[in-house]
Motif scaffolding. Structure first.
Motif, PDB file in Angstrom:
ATOM      1  N   LEU A 128       0.850  -1.186   0.000  1.00 36.23           N
ATOM      2  CA  LEU A 128       0.000   0.000   0.000  1.00 36.23           C
ATOM      3  C   LEU A 128       0.888   1.238   0.000  1.00 36.23           C
ATOM      4  O   LEU A 128       1.193   1.800   1.053  1.00 36.23           O
ATOM      5  CB  LEU A 128      -0.935   0.004   1.208  1.00 36.23           C
ATOM      6  CG  LEU A 128      -2.187  -0.900   1.123  1.00 36.23           C
ATOM      7  CD1 LEU A 128      -1.794  -2.372   1.046  1.00 36.23           C
ATOM      8  CD2 LEU A 128      -3.086  -0.679   2.331  1.00 36.23           C
TER       9      LEU A 128
ATOM     10  N   ASN B 275      -1.474   8.492   3.563  1.00 38.82           N
ATOM     11  CA  ASN B 275      -2.510   8.339   4.588  1.00 38.82           C
ATOM     12  C   ASN B 275      -3.130   9.703   4.889  1.00 38.82           C
ATOM     13  O   ASN B 275      -3.035  10.246   5.979  1.00 38.82           O
ATOM     14  CB  ASN B 275      -1.926   7.731   5.861  1.00 38.82           C
ATOM     15  CG  ASN B 275      -3.032   7.347   6.832  1.00 38.82           C
ATOM     16  OD1 ASN B 275      -3.993   6.691   6.450  1.00 38.82           O
ATOM     17  ND2 ASN B 275      -2.921   7.763   8.074  1.00 38.82           N
TER      18      ASN B 275
ATOM     19  N   MET C 297      -5.943   4.795   5.352  1.00 34.20           N
ATOM     20  CA  MET C 297      -5.397   3.447   5.241  1.00 34.20           C
ATOM     21  C   MET C 297      -6.303   2.426   5.901  1.00 34.20           C
ATOM     22  O   MET C 297      -6.507   1.319   5.365  1.00 34.20           O
ATOM     23  CB  MET C 297      -4.003   3.390   5.846  1.00 34.20           C
ATOM     24  CG  MET C 297      -3.151   2.263   5.293  1.00 34.20           C
ATOM     25  SD  MET C 297      -2.613   2.556   3.583  1.00 34.20           S
ATOM     26  CE  MET C 297      -1.307   3.743   3.818  1.00 34.20           C
TER      27      MET C 297
ATOM     28  N   ALA D 256      -8.152  -0.826   4.175  1.00 34.41           N
ATOM     29  CA  ALA D 256      -8.045  -2.173   4.732  1.00 34.41           C
ATOM     30  C   ALA D 256      -9.423  -2.798   4.922  1.00 34.41           C
ATOM     31  O   ALA D 256      -9.636  -3.979   4.612  1.00 34.41           O
ATOM     32  CB  ALA D 256      -7.292  -2.132   6.063  1.00 34.41           C
TER      33      ALA D 256
ATOM     34  N   LEU E 165      -1.257  -7.869   2.936  1.00 36.52           N
ATOM     35  CA  LEU E 165      -1.190  -6.421   2.751  1.00 36.52           C
ATOM     36  C   LEU E 165      -0.042  -5.882   3.603  1.00 36.52           C
ATOM     37  O   LEU E 165       0.125  -6.297   4.759  1.00 36.52           O
ATOM     38  CB  LEU E 165      -2.497  -5.743   3.166  1.00 36.52           C
ATOM     39  CG  LEU E 165      -3.764  -6.119   2.400  1.00 36.52           C
ATOM     40  CD1 LEU E 165      -4.971  -5.412   3.014  1.00 36.52           C
ATOM     41  CD2 LEU E 165      -3.629  -5.774   0.923  1.00 36.52           C
TER      42      LEU E 165
ATOM     43  N   ASP F 193       1.852  -2.076   4.684  1.00 35.29           N
ATOM     44  CA  ASP F 193       1.853  -0.620   4.585  1.00 35.29           C
ATOM     45  C   ASP F 193       3.141  -0.051   5.172  1.00 35.29           C
ATOM     46  O   ASP F 193       3.924  -0.763   5.804  1.00 35.29           O
ATOM     47  CB  ASP F 193       0.615  -0.003   5.258  1.00 35.29           C
ATOM     48  CG  ASP F 193       0.638  -0.057   6.783  1.00 35.29           C
ATOM     49  OD1 ASP F 193       1.708   0.137   7.393  1.00 35.29           O
ATOM     50  OD2 ASP F 193      -0.425  -0.290   7.397  1.00 35.29           O
TER      51      ASP F 193
ATOM     52  N   LEU G 173       2.933   2.904   7.076  1.00 38.80           N
ATOM     53  CA  LEU G 173       2.302   3.956   7.877  1.00 38.80           C
ATOM     54  C   LEU G 173       3.303   4.638   8.799  1.00 38.80           C
ATOM     55  O   LEU G 173       4.233   4.016   9.306  1.00 38.80           O
ATOM     56  CB  LEU G 173       1.183   3.354   8.732  1.00 38.80           C
ATOM     57  CG  LEU G 173      -0.219   3.287   8.129  1.00 38.80           C
ATOM     58  CD1 LEU G 173      -1.169   2.668   9.139  1.00 38.80           C
ATOM     59  CD2 LEU G 173      -0.709   4.657   7.711  1.00 38.80           C
TER      60      LEU G 173
ATOM     61  N   TYR H 191      -1.883  -8.898   7.539  1.00 31.69           N
ATOM     62  CA  TYR H 191      -1.594  -7.478   7.351  1.00 31.69           C
ATOM     63  C   TYR H 191      -0.368  -7.103   8.176  1.00 31.69           C
ATOM     64  O   TYR H 191      -0.364  -7.269   9.394  1.00 31.69           O
ATOM     65  CB  TYR H 191      -2.804  -6.645   7.786  1.00 31.69           C
ATOM     66  CG  TYR H 191      -2.754  -5.189   7.370  1.00 31.69           C
ATOM     67  CD1 TYR H 191      -1.810  -4.325   7.910  1.00 31.69           C
ATOM     68  CD2 TYR H 191      -3.648  -4.673   6.459  1.00 31.69           C
ATOM     69  CE1 TYR H 191      -1.760  -2.990   7.537  1.00 31.69           C
ATOM     70  CE2 TYR H 191      -3.610  -3.340   6.069  1.00 31.69           C
ATOM     71  CZ  TYR H 191      -2.663  -2.503   6.610  1.00 31.69           C
ATOM     72  OH  TYR H 191      -2.604  -1.191   6.231  1.00 31.69           O
TER      73      TYR H 191
ATOM     74  N   THR I 187       1.983  -3.963   9.263  1.00 30.63           N
ATOM     75  CA  THR I 187       1.904  -2.508   9.316  1.00 30.63           C
ATOM     76  C   THR I 187       3.204  -1.884   9.823  1.00 30.63           C
ATOM     77  O   THR I 187       3.930  -2.493  10.614  1.00 30.63           O
ATOM     78  CB  THR I 187       0.721  -2.069  10.195  1.00 30.63           C
ATOM     79  OG1 THR I 187       0.572  -0.647  10.124  1.00 30.63           O
ATOM     80  CG2 THR I 187       0.896  -2.467  11.647  1.00 30.63           C
TER      81      THR I 187
ATOM     82  N   ALA J  16       9.675  -2.961   2.827  1.00 29.52           N
ATOM     83  CA  ALA J  16       8.267  -3.279   2.585  1.00 29.52           C
ATOM     84  C   ALA J  16       8.119  -4.611   1.870  1.00 29.52           C
ATOM     85  O   ALA J  16       7.272  -5.448   2.242  1.00 29.52           O
ATOM     86  CB  ALA J  16       7.607  -2.164   1.774  1.00 29.52           C
TER      87      ALA J  16
END
Length: 346
Positions: free
Chosen positions: A108, A112, A118, A122, A134, A136, A138, A161, A163, A316
């Motif tokens: 992603l 944001n 974000m 999701a 996924l 991110d 962030l 996910y 993050t 990432a």
């Protein structure tokens, strides 16, 4: 933070990675999204098969051409104009994930802005029926708290996910976790970053997110600024943004990992929006007391030659690879970059 679901396909082995590249998508095709696509172009274990921006998406199971994406985006304003596989859409992310169930995971690379964006994405992906990973990058603590609150939703949707998987939070947060092992108690974690970019317009969303941390600004005021407003502000500061005591999710991640209370974590730095050379070296200092009662500090410094894009996109995709392994073992829900070791993508 995690829960075991019914078994999914077997875990990926090194042999699998060589013969069957991970099918990857990038959501967002601004400066960070384009850099992410460039990183993937040199990888053998991952194949870029899907890209989305605000106005459309491009998908091709055989692989998306980086040059085709960039050409369509620069000439027409959207990858949706690219061929083959380009589609214009006003709900591009939702349409893409539904049209491409074979994609293993998405990075992603999205701004944001607003601060709820974000988490909204999701939830949208979770409701779409797509299953996978996924990742991110962030920044804000409050934004990550919203992702963490989706633990049960993402778990029920069979989504893994990860993050806070950029540079900071991300690479430097993970380094803090490793450095902390030398100590019986952590007294302070100080992250100081230097970012140099030749032209702020290549990273408009990222710069706006940074402006939101300045005194007198917040997410909404930064989001409402026109390009001319941003340029005027940068003219006043000679292109430099001095950021102190930022609301950065490193604090939440390290607290959740049991390293130290969040009030012992500080993040700040300088962004030069007119020069590619970093104004200072990015580093993290972890200060603690050893079991012998001695105070000491570990320092980890990133090479000045590594760009912001390299230090965000590399981790990432390393975390995305790790997320694929977790997903295939039936581990779904939300993880932070302080909980999982990234895997190097060859």
């Amino acid at each position: 933070m995690t829960s075991v679901q019914s078994p999914q396909p077997r875990a990926m082995t090194s042999r699998d990675a060589k013969t069957t590249p991970i099918q990857v998508g990038v959501l967002g095709f601004g400066g960070l999204g384009q850099a992410a696509a460039q990183v993937l172009a040199a990888k053998q274990e991952m194949r870029l098969v899907a890209v989305a921006d605000r106005q459309g998406y491009l998908m091709n199971p055989a692989g998306v051409s980086l040059q085709d994406c960039i050409q369509a985006y620069r000439q027409h304003g959207s990858v949706g104009y690219g061929e083959p596989g380009g589609t214009l859409s006003q709900q591009s992310i939702l349409d893409l994930v539904q049209a491409a169930p074979e994609v293993d995971g998405y990075f992603l690379a999205l701004p944001n802005l607003p601060n709820t964006f974000m988490a909204a994405i999701a939830r949208e992906v979770a409701a779409s029926g797509w299953r996978g990973v996924l990742v991110d990058a962030l920044k804000r603590t409050s934004a990550m708290a919203q992702i963490l609150a989706l633990q049960e939703t993402l778990q029920a949707a069979s989504i893994t996910y990860l993050t806070g998987c950029g540079a900071t939070p991300g690479l430097l947060t993970a380094a803090a976790v490793i450095a902390a092992q030398s100590y019986a108690e952590i007294h302070r974690v100080a992250i100081t970053f230097g970012v140099g970019i030749a032209n702020w317009e290549a990273y408009r969303a990222t710069i706006r997110e940074d402006i939101a941390h300045l005194p007198g600004y917040d997410v909404e005021t930064a989001r409402a600024m026109s390009d001319a407003d941003v340029a005027a502000l940068l003219d006043k500061t000679n292109g430099l943004l001095h950021l102190e005591n930022m609301e950065h999710a490193d604090d939440l991640m390290l607290e959740l990992a049991g390293i130290c209370p969040r009030d012992r974590v500080t993040v700040g730095g300088i962004v030069d929006t007119r020069n590619p050379k970093k104004p200072l070296s990015t580093n993290i200092q972890v200060t603690g007391r050893t079991f012998e009662g001695k105070m000491s500090t570990h320092t980890f410094t990133l090479g000045d030659e590594t760009s912001m894009a390299a230090n965000v996109c590399g981790p990432a995709f390393g975390y995305l690879k790790a997320g694929i392994q977790l997903y295939r073992r039936g581990l779904h829900g939300v993880f932070t970059a302080a909980e999982v070791m990234p895997q190097f993508v060859r």
